[in-house]
Design a protein around this motif. Structure first.
Motif, PDB file in Angstrom:
ATOM      1  N   ALA A  94     -14.578 -40.400  10.900  1.00 46.68           N
ATOM      2  CA  ALA A  94     -15.225 -39.198  11.431  1.00 46.68           C
ATOM      3  C   ALA A  94     -14.530 -37.936  10.933  1.00 46.68           C
ATOM      4  N   GLN A  95     -13.202 -37.970  10.883  1.00 45.62           N
ATOM      5  CA  GLN A  95     -12.459 -36.824  10.355  1.00 45.62           C
ATOM      6  C   GLN A  95     -12.812 -36.572   8.895  1.00 45.62           C
ATOM      7  N   GLN A  96     -12.916 -37.633   8.122  1.00 42.86           N
ATOM      8  CA  GLN A  96     -13.256 -37.487   6.707  1.00 42.86           C
ATOM      9  C   GLN A  96     -14.647 -36.894   6.531  1.00 42.86           C
ATOM     10  N   MET A  97     -15.581 -37.290   7.394  1.00 45.50           N
ATOM     11  CA  MET A  97     -16.926 -36.711   7.316  1.00 45.50           C
ATOM     12  C   MET A  97     -16.902 -35.237   7.712  1.00 45.50           C
ATOM     13  N   ALA A  98     -16.142 -34.899   8.764  1.00 45.48           N
ATOM     14  CA  ALA A  98     -16.051 -33.503   9.205  1.00 45.48           C
ATOM     15  C   ALA A  98     -15.453 -32.613   8.122  1.00 45.48           C
ATOM     16  N   GLU A  99     -14.573 -33.191   7.311  1.00 47.20           N
ATOM     17  CA  GLU A  99     -13.935 -32.442   6.221  1.00 47.20           C
ATOM     18  C   GLU A  99     -14.800 -32.385   4.966  1.00 47.20           C
ATOM     19  N   GLY A 100     -15.982 -32.968   5.026  1.00 46.26           N
ATOM     20  CA  GLY A 100     -16.876 -32.963   3.872  1.00 46.26           C
ATOM     21  C   GLY A 100     -16.503 -33.974   2.814  1.00 46.26           C
ATOM     22  N   LYS A 101     -15.687 -34.970   3.170  1.00 45.14           N
ATOM     23  CA  LYS A 101     -15.238 -35.970   2.189  1.00 45.14           C
ATOM     24  C   LYS A 101     -16.252 -37.112   2.047  1.00 45.14           C
ATOM     25  N   ASN A 102     -17.202 -37.210   2.964  1.00 40.63           N
ATOM     26  CA  ASN A 102     -18.325 -38.130   2.843  1.00 40.63           C
ATOM     27  C   ASN A 102     -19.457 -37.577   3.700  1.00 40.63           C
ATOM     28  N   ARG A 103     -20.637 -38.168   3.577  1.00 41.18           N
ATOM     29  CA  ARG A 103     -21.779 -37.745   4.387  1.00 41.18           C
ATOM     30  C   ARG A 103     -22.286 -38.893   5.253  1.00 41.18           C
ATOM     31  N   LEU A 146     -26.812 -35.988  -3.649  1.00 39.66           N
ATOM     32  CA  LEU A 146     -25.507 -36.544  -3.309  1.00 39.66           C
ATOM     33  C   LEU A 146     -24.934 -37.254  -4.532  1.00 39.66           C
ATOM     34  N   ASP A 147     -24.397 -36.475  -5.442  1.00 38.61           N
ATOM     35  CA  ASP A 147     -23.868 -37.046  -6.683  1.00 38.61           C
ATOM     36  C   ASP A 147     -22.540 -37.759  -6.474  1.00 38.61           C
ATOM     37  N   ASN A 148     -21.730 -37.258  -5.539  1.00 44.20           N
ATOM     38  CA  ASN A 148     -20.431 -37.875  -5.252  1.00 44.20           C
ATOM     39  C   ASN A 148     -20.403 -38.286  -3.785  1.00 44.20           C
ATOM     40  N   PRO A 149     -20.844 -39.507  -3.478  1.00 39.24           N
ATOM     41  CA  PRO A 149     -20.956 -39.911  -2.070  1.00 39.24           C
ATOM     42  C   PRO A 149     -19.628 -39.970  -1.335  1.00 39.24           C
ATOM     43  N   VAL A 150     -18.536 -40.161  -2.060  1.00 41.87           N
ATOM     44  CA  VAL A 150     -17.211 -40.208  -1.455  1.00 41.87           C
ATOM     45  C   VAL A 150     -16.276 -39.345  -2.291  1.00 41.87           C
ATOM     46  N   ASP A 151     -15.509 -38.500  -1.626  1.00 40.68           N
ATOM     47  CA  ASP A 151     -14.559 -37.638  -2.323  1.00 40.68           C
ATOM     48  C   ASP A 151     -13.481 -38.501  -2.968  1.00 40.68           C
ATOM     49  N   LEU A 152     -13.430 -38.467  -4.280  1.00 41.41           N
ATOM     50  CA  LEU A 152     -12.487 -39.327  -5.005  1.00 41.41           C
ATOM     51  C   LEU A 152     -11.035 -38.984  -4.712  1.00 41.41           C
ATOM     52  N   SER A 153     -10.787 -37.762  -4.224  1.00 47.41           N
ATOM     53  CA  SER A 153      -9.401 -37.368  -3.934  1.00 47.41           C
ATOM     54  C   SER A 153      -8.817 -38.164  -2.776  1.00 47.41           C
ATOM     55  N   LEU A 154      -9.679 -38.792  -1.966  1.00 43.09           N
ATOM     56  CA  LEU A 154      -9.181 -39.598  -0.854  1.00 43.09           C
ATOM     57  C   LEU A 154      -8.468 -40.854  -1.337  1.00 43.09           C
ATOM     58  N   PRO A 193     -29.390 -37.497  13.115  1.00 40.14           N
ATOM     59  CA  PRO A 193     -29.065 -36.486  12.105  1.00 40.14           C
ATOM     60  C   PRO A 193     -27.584 -36.565  11.732  1.00 40.14           C
ATOM     61  N   PRO A 194     -27.209 -36.231  10.511  1.00 36.57           N
ATOM     62  CA  PRO A 194     -25.797 -36.274  10.107  1.00 36.57           C
ATOM     63  C   PRO A 194     -24.891 -35.434  11.004  1.00 36.57           C
ATOM     64  N   GLU A 195     -25.412 -34.321  11.504  1.00 32.52           N
ATOM     65  CA  GLU A 195     -24.604 -33.435  12.343  1.00 32.52           C
ATOM     66  C   GLU A 195     -24.166 -34.088  13.648  1.00 32.52           C
ATOM     67  N   LEU A 196     -24.832 -35.163  14.044  1.00 34.05           N
ATOM     68  CA  LEU A 196     -24.530 -35.836  15.308  1.00 34.05           C
ATOM     69  C   LEU A 196     -24.001 -37.252  15.109  1.00 34.05           C
ATOM     70  N   GLU A 197     -23.833 -37.665  13.875  1.00 35.40           N
ATOM     71  CA  GLU A 197     -23.556 -39.068  13.574  1.00 35.40           C
ATOM     72  C   GLU A 197     -22.135 -39.494  13.901  1.00 35.40           C
ATOM     73  N   LEU A 198     -21.153 -38.713  13.501  1.00 35.03           N
ATOM     74  CA  LEU A 198     -19.745 -39.084  13.660  1.00 35.03           C
ATOM     75  C   LEU A 198     -18.983 -37.896  14.234  1.00 35.03           C
ATOM     76  N   LEU A 199     -18.830 -37.881  15.535  1.00 32.87           N
ATOM     77  CA  LEU A 199     -18.189 -36.773  16.229  1.00 32.87           C
ATOM     78  C   LEU A 199     -16.825 -37.197  16.761  1.00 32.87           C
ATOM     79  N   THR A 200     -15.944 -36.243  16.934  1.00 31.74           N
ATOM     80  CA  THR A 200     -14.658 -36.507  17.581  1.00 31.74           C
ATOM     81  C   THR A 200     -14.513 -35.709  18.869  1.00 31.74           C
TER      82      THR A 200
END
Length: 722
Positions: free
Chosen positions: A405-414, A449-457, A301-308
């Motif tokens: 993992a940090q970027q995923m936790a911040e909602g910048k990718n899934r 998932l219209d924007n798979p990666v946050d363009l602001s990154l 599951p995404p919730e367990l995929e990339l943890l810190t």
């Protein structure tokens, strides 16, 4: 495909199957409930806040007995040994999982498997136990899972060989149960261990390294000075420590530092490397490639995929609830998820530039599941559906896996969902109808998932919606003196890919990696290469001319190497699975990568393995291996090899004909004059094999192209996967 939801607490799941040893055999019913009581008691005592918030009470023995007789889901929580950094935080997660399993009406059990740290085992005898540990762990998982008749698993997956091993062990149980016909299939959800935050070189150590680099420059060894400064750009990991070890040895051998300084720097680096929380190292090696694999197969599951860190209870609950929603639905059994997502993972593996070790582990897992898959199937998918590289992973530019993992936790990718979306948007033929353990197809998971990666990154993003480059992944190479081998294309720069395409090399042969490492560190390395047996002015002139140079212009041997015109193939034979357990040739690959002259001119070839973090021109997993008579065992110093990265071929060229201006492709194993040489080598391989305990020699196994599985596993892998 409809989404399944967790059952309500007043609707307990009963696994539909004829067999229930806890009902039909009193001994298991008498023995096992006390293990459940102890596990849940520990869960309450060590997670008092979770237990209090959920008003959780430890059940009585008769409650457990009742559930076992009813055939409620028996769920094994599989964790690793705490002497591996990736498993330091397993216990709190395992205990939270136990609470949730009981809450959902199941019966939790916990067992651990040993996990070798490949870093600890690197460049020593431990590497001869590393790959065989994968097979042994698969057997151990299967033995416990089948021996105690569990239905499902919640797996806290670590790194190196362990994730593939657990998948294989569970898939083997699934295959056997299908044959028996009276049992339900096997379901599993995987929670990869958290990512290890990279260390930093201490200020004092950094100043000392800079001084060593400056002293090397002043002594006329600016290549070493540059190599040291380059390695200082990397986050501090065991991999960069290995490179420093090679660089400092070079510095000592040319008199820049003494042995005491060398020891001091290495000790200071080691002490600053690992964060106290542990985790899977942040480079994109086999550990994080396995994380990618589990997610790509739809097992995480995404919730367990990339943890810190340790996941919160809510994330653990998502994983457990996914299992309970999958029960009694064979389409979500582990073997079916492997089958349906096999091609998807091949594409994801290539797009993310992941570990070359996966070319061993992928057929390994699939063959344990009963599917007749080899690396030919991998290459077929890769060729039929080429993918671009969409991972801008870097250990020098703050784009490592911890940052991902940090970027995923911040909602910048899934995470994996973003990867599937990006590849789909780029026109890659992903099978979006394939199921996942969440009860959704990939199409359903990425629909919104219209924007798979946050363009602001911007350039800080690890996952890129715009390809980094068109060629990536791992290629399968064929040749005149072997059947197949692997080269990690993603580990080579565009310059190296172009430079080494249709390029010729002189063989320098080694029977173990330590001799090769000694040459790489030697102050007189260039002289040693020039004095290689069989190397003479005629051969050098022919090699340089074929590679686009001219020896008549007065260029020195050093400069011809630095320019990549005079090239050597450092061949390390006798490292295959049956010969010596197929150790990783990580140390020589790091020494090559962090040696300016060698990286520009030379490549490594072996029937051993390469690490997932390997960079540069490294070719491995050669089949057949030297031990069983493969052509690699018949090569000798002064032989000529031609590499073509467009045609994906590596050929042995007749030396005399080559010097005369002809390129005749042949196999040195066909030369009667090479038979005595091979016989002597094989005798030494047999003797060296006794370094390894007899219980762990990889005997009666398939070759690397078939995953190096036990013969009986190989024979039973007859089912088509398409």
């Amino acid at each position: 495909m409809p989404q399944h939801t967790a059952p309500q607490k007043n609707e307990p799941v009963i696994i539909r199957e004829q067999a229930n040893p806890y009902r039909d055999c009193i001994q298991g019913l008498a023995n096992q409930p006390i293990t459940v009581v102890r596990l849940l008691r520990d869960a309450v005592n060590e997670n008092p806040v979770v237990a209090r918030d959920r008003k959780f009470n430890v059940p009585e023995i008769h409650d457990i007995v009742g559930r076992l007789v009813e055939n409620r889901p028996r769920v094994a929580i599989i964790a690793g040994a705490p002497d591996h950094p990736a498993h330091l935080l397993d216990r709190p997660q395992a205990l939270m999982a136990a609470i949730r399993i009981w809450e959902q009406g199941g019966v939790p059990f916990l067992f651990h498997v040993p996990v070798i740290c490949d870093g600890t085992a690197q460049n020593n005898i431990g590497q001869s136990y590393s790959l065989v540990s994968r097979n042994n762990t698969a057997a151990a998982v299967n033995i416990t899972f089948e021996g105690h008749s569990y239905h499902a698993a919640y797996v806290i997956a670590g790194c190196d060989k362990s994730p593939a091993a657990v998948v294989a062990g569970l898939a083997a149980a699934d295959l056997a149960r299908a044959h028996r016909g009276d049992q339900a299939p096997v379901w599993a959800v995987f929670a990869p261990s958290h990512v290890l935050k990279g260390g930093e070189i201490p200020d004092g150590t950094r100043r000392l390294l800079n001084k060593i680099a400056d002293d090397a420059d002043h002594a006329g060894h600016d290549d070493l000075g540059g190599d040291i400064r380059e390695n200082m750009r990397y986050i501090l990991q065991c991999t960069s420590d290995e490179a420093f070890a090679g660089l400092l040895e070079r510095a000592r051998l040319i008199g820049i530092i003494d042995s005491a300084t060398e020891r001091r720097v290495l000790d200071e680096l080691a002490a600053a490397t690992c964060d106290s929380k542990g985790g899977i190292c942040a480079f994109n090696g086999t550990g994080n490639s396995s994380r990618t694999m589990l997610a790509a197969f739809g097992l995480t599951p995404p919730e367990l995929e990339l943890l810190t860190d340790v996941p919160p209870f809510a994330a653990v609950a998502v994983g457990i609830d996914a299992l309970f929603s999958a029960f009694n639905k064979p389409e979500y059994a582990i073997s079916n998820l492997l089958k349906r997502n096999f091609a998807n993972f091949v594409r994801v593996h290539n797009a993310t530039g992941s570990s070359s070790n996966m070319l061993l582990h992928l057929p390994f897992m699939m063959r344990y599941a009963g599917f007749d898959i080899t690396i030919d199937d991998y290459q077929d998918v890769r060729t039929t559906t080429p993918v671009p590289e969409i991972f801008a992973h870097s250990l020098t530019e703050n784009r490592d896996t911890f940052v991902l993992a940090q970027q995923m936790a911040e909602g910048k990718n899934r995470g994996m969902e973003s990867i599937y979306r990006v590849l789909s948007d780029l026109g890659v033929e992903m099978d979006l109808d394939a199921p996942t353990i969440l009860g959704k197809s990939w199409a359903e998971r990425i629909a919104n998932l219209d924007n798979p990666v946050d363009l602001s990154l911007g350039d800080k993003s690890v996952i890129r919606a715009t390809p980094v480059r068109q060629r990536s992944g791992v290629d399968v190479i064929t040749g005149s003196f072997f059947e197949n081998c692997a080269v990690k294309t993603s580990g080579m720069s565009d310059h190296l890919l172009s430079h080494f395409n249709d390029h010729v090399f002189i063989v320098r042969y080694y029977e173990n990696e330590h001799l090769c490492n000694a040459d790489f560190a030697a102050a007189d390395m260039v002289d040693r290469l020039m004095k290689t047996e069989g190397v003479d002015p005629e051969l050098i002139a022919a090699i340089v001319k074929r590679n686009g140079g001219d020896v008549t212009d007065g260029t020195s041997s050093h400069d011809m190497l630095a320019q990549g015109l005079l090239s050597f193939a450092f061949v390390i034979g006798g490292q295959g699975p049956q010969a010596y357990g197929m150790p990783e040739m990580f140390a020589p690959s790091q020494n090559l990568r962090h040696h300016r002259i060698l990286e520009a001119s030379s490549m490594l070839i072996t029937d051993g393995r390469y690490s997932g973090v390997t960079k540069g021109a490294c070719i491995g997993h050669m089949v057949p291996e030297a031990f069983v008579g493969g052509g690699i065992g018949h090569l000798q110093n002064g032989d000529v090899l031609r590499l073509d990265l467009t045609k994906l071929t590596l050929d042995w060229l007749d030396r005399d004909a080559f010097v005369a201006g002809q390129e005749i492709v042949a196999n040195p194993a066909d030369l009667p004059t090479r038979a005595p040489l091979f016989a002597e080598r094989q005798h030494r391989m047999i003797n060296r094999q006794q370094d390894i305990a007899a219980s762990n020699v990889m005997d009666h196994v398939s070759n690397a192209a078939r995953g190096i599985v036990p013969d009986v596993v190989d024979r039973r892998a007859v089912n088509p996967w398409r």
